[in-house]
Design a protein around this motif. Structure first.
Motif, PDB file in Angstrom:
ATOM      1  N   ASN A   1       0.878  -1.213   0.157  1.00  0.00           N
ATOM      2  CA  ASN A   1       0.037  -0.115   0.126  1.00  0.00           C
ATOM      3  C   ASN A   1       0.824   1.087  -0.076  1.00  0.00           C
ATOM      4  OD1 ASN A   1      -3.091  -0.707   0.353  1.00  0.00           O
ATOM      5  ND2 ASN A   1      -1.934  -2.132   1.887  1.00  0.00           N
ATOM      6  N   THR A   2       2.078   1.069   0.726  1.00  0.00           N
ATOM      7  CA  THR A   2       3.008   2.445   0.755  1.00  0.00           C
ATOM      8  C   THR A   2       3.443   2.469  -0.451  1.00  0.00           C
ATOM      9  OG1 THR A   2       3.417   2.066   2.972  1.00  0.00           O
ATOM     10  CG2 THR A   2       4.801   3.475   2.101  1.00  0.00           C
ATOM     11  N   GLY A   3       3.818   1.382  -1.198  1.00  0.00           N
ATOM     12  CA  GLY A   3       4.537   1.509  -2.559  1.00  0.00           C
ATOM     13  C   GLY A   3       3.709   2.081  -3.441  1.00  0.00           C
ATOM     14  N   LEU A   4       2.310   1.758  -3.624  1.00  0.00           N
ATOM     15  CA  LEU A   4       1.415   2.094  -4.414  1.00  0.00           C
ATOM     16  C   LEU A   4       1.055   3.669  -4.356  1.00  0.00           C
ATOM     17  CD1 LEU A   4      -1.029  -0.934  -4.462  1.00  0.00           C
ATOM     18  CD2 LEU A   4       0.885  -0.231  -6.152  1.00  0.00           C
ATOM     19  N   GLU A   5       1.102   3.893  -2.863  1.00  0.00           N
ATOM     20  CA  GLU A   5       0.853   5.630  -2.531  1.00  0.00           C
ATOM     21  C   GLU A   5       1.969   6.324  -2.917  1.00  0.00           C
ATOM     22  OE1 GLU A   5      -0.873   7.558   1.334  1.00  0.00           O
ATOM     23  OE2 GLU A   5       1.026   6.744   1.776  1.00  0.00           O
TER      24      GLU A   5
END
Length: 486
Positions: A331-335
């Motif tokens: 999720n952090t990577g996509l964000e």
């Protein structure tokens, strides 16, 4: 003339970054060390499986902002909702399943297979005329000043370590999304004075597959992340659309070594996780999967800066690999992708300024969630059994529902079901902790008096209400004014 954007790494984060760039009209080239990831025979380089993803608000938000209206829906259609945790405990020889909802308003996590997400993103990229794939290409070197890179094109996908044909390419902008052991980050370090910290924690993990029942149904209640908490060890299981569960054993290095030496994994499960064998998986299959599936380390990486000038940046695990206990790595990577391109759009004529701001923003937030991920192991493996933890969770959720003007919420809810910056989440959590400490220090008499009075006049439920009202009274006065009014 369109700019040439080179993305190194074709995993979910790299693929999403390529989509964002392609939608903006850039000429996009994607270079990947492995063969086409949609080929079922292609496996990650350093491990054979991947822990299931728990897709939450940050990742969903990034998928919704690609500029491709149906992409998010096609991905979300392949997910399975999880309402909360199902805690498995043994008390007095009785197996208990205790649900703990994630959010008082009914928000869910979405269980998602990493390979399915990756395939969907790559399929969308393949349909775009301004995108080219280069699989079986290993990054050898990058010159971020001259905007040149050199790759080795493998002779054989089965032997990527063998040298093939070296090629040179140019680029306007390179995005490194090539994972925790990033080659782009390695070469970026030659151009910027980068802070870098790497840590392997004292936990390994091993994956297991739990099949459906004989009649094709789930073996466990499907809408939960199942946890068997045992302090130094933990077993979890996430549901899949095909009615299987993907399960993972987390244990210390010494613990795995003892199991390897004694070959008594079934006895260990019967002692620590007694409802697993044979209800979910047979003893024979447990032994087989334990032997055949790798016992893999968990790495945590922090670094900064994430960029060089206007020509290169690292995102995802290449910038901030984290342990999986908050379910926020992907999720952090996509964000990252959403934030990066939002800043690039805002500074459309000055990419260097956009990347400078990106590093400033994301370093603080990435380091914060990295630390929070460490701490969440204790919550999952130990605190979920604690009455104090459950009481605090109950109070925070009731304050969130009944007195929203206080701006109160659990840290987990803010991390998982909002797009609030991680650093702000942590700041608010610390503020709430200070208020709780103030309640304990200055308001104990009021709390106890109110609780006793309500208990005598109406039983346990009224005692809880008295406790909650006392906390509200103290919290409002310690906060000075309600957050909504500030």
């Amino acid at each position: 003339m369109p700019e040439k954007v080179v993305v190194v790494g074709a995993g979910p984060v790299g693929a999403l970054a390529a989509l964002y760039a392609a939608v903006r009209g850039h000429q996009v080239e994607i270079y990947e060390l492995r063969p086409d990831l949609r080929d079922p025979t292609t496996t990650p380089l350093n491990f054979t499986k991947s822990i299931n993803l728990a897709l939450s608000e940050r990742g969903i938000n990034a998928l919704h902002h690609t500029g491709l209206p149906h992409l998010a829906d096609s991905i979300l259609g392949d997910t399975f909702p999880m309402h909360g945790r199902m805690i498995h405990l043994e008390k007095k020889n009785e197996h208990l399943q205790l649900p703990q909802l994630y959010d008082p308003r009914g928000k869910n996590l979405l269980s998602l297979d990493r390979a399915r997400l990756n395939k969907t993103l790559l399929d969308h990229l393949e349909s775009m005329p301004n995108v080219k794939f280069f699989f079986n290409h290993k990054l050898l070197s990058v010159d971020f000043r001259r905007r040149l890179a050199w790759f080795d094109r493998h002779k054989s996908s089965e032997a990527p370590e063998e040298r093939g044909t070296e090629i040179e390419i140019d680029f306007d902008f390179m995005i490194g999304a090539d994972g925790a052991h990033s080659a782009v980050r390695y070469h970026l370090m030659k151009f910027v004075p980068m802070f870098y910290q790497q840590e392997y924690i004292d936990k390994l993990w091993c994956q297991f597959d739990i099949p459906p029942t004989a009649d094709g149904d789930f073996r466990l209640p499907p809408n939960y992340l199942h946890i068997w908490p045992q302090d130094e060890a933990m077993f979890i299981a996430l549901p899949n659309l095909d009615k299987t569960f993907t399960a993972t054993l987390f244990h210390t290095r010494d613990g795995f070594e003892e199991l390897d030496a004694s070959d008594n994994v079934v006895d260990y499960f019967n002692t620590k996780f007694p409802s697993v064998v044979p209800d979910l998986i047979t003893a024979e299959e447990l032994r087989k999967q334990y032997r055949e599936n790798a016992h893999l380390p968990l790495i945590s990486i922090k670094c900064t800066p994430y960029h060089y000038g206007s020509t290169g940046v690292v995102i995802g695990d290449a910038a901030h690999a984290m342990v999986p206990f908050y379910g926020q790595g992907m999720n952090t990577g996509l964000e990252d992708v959403f934030t990066l391109f939002q800043l690039l759009d805002q500074h459309s004529t000055d990419r260097a300024a956009a990347l400078e701001q990106y590093t400033a923003m994301r370093t603080r937030d990435a380091h914060t969630i990295n630390d929070l991920a460490f701490g969440n192991y204790r919550e999952m493996a130990t605190d979920v059994k604690s009455r104090v933890y459950l009481l605090r969770k109950w109070v925070e959720e009731k304050l969130d529902l009944w007195v929203p003007s206080l701006g109160w919420a659990t840290q987990y809810s803010r991390v998982t079901f909002s797009n609030m910056r991680y650093s702000e989440v942590q700041a608010r959590a610390h503020s709430q902790a200070r208020i709780f400490n103030g309640i304990l220090t200055f308001g104990l008499t009021a709390v106890l008096t109110g609780t006793l009075w309500w208990s005598r006049t109406g039983g346990i439920q009224r005692a809880k209400m008295g406790f909650l009202r006392s906390i509200c009274w103290v919290a409002q006065r310690m906060a000075g004014t309600p957050p909504a009014a500030r």
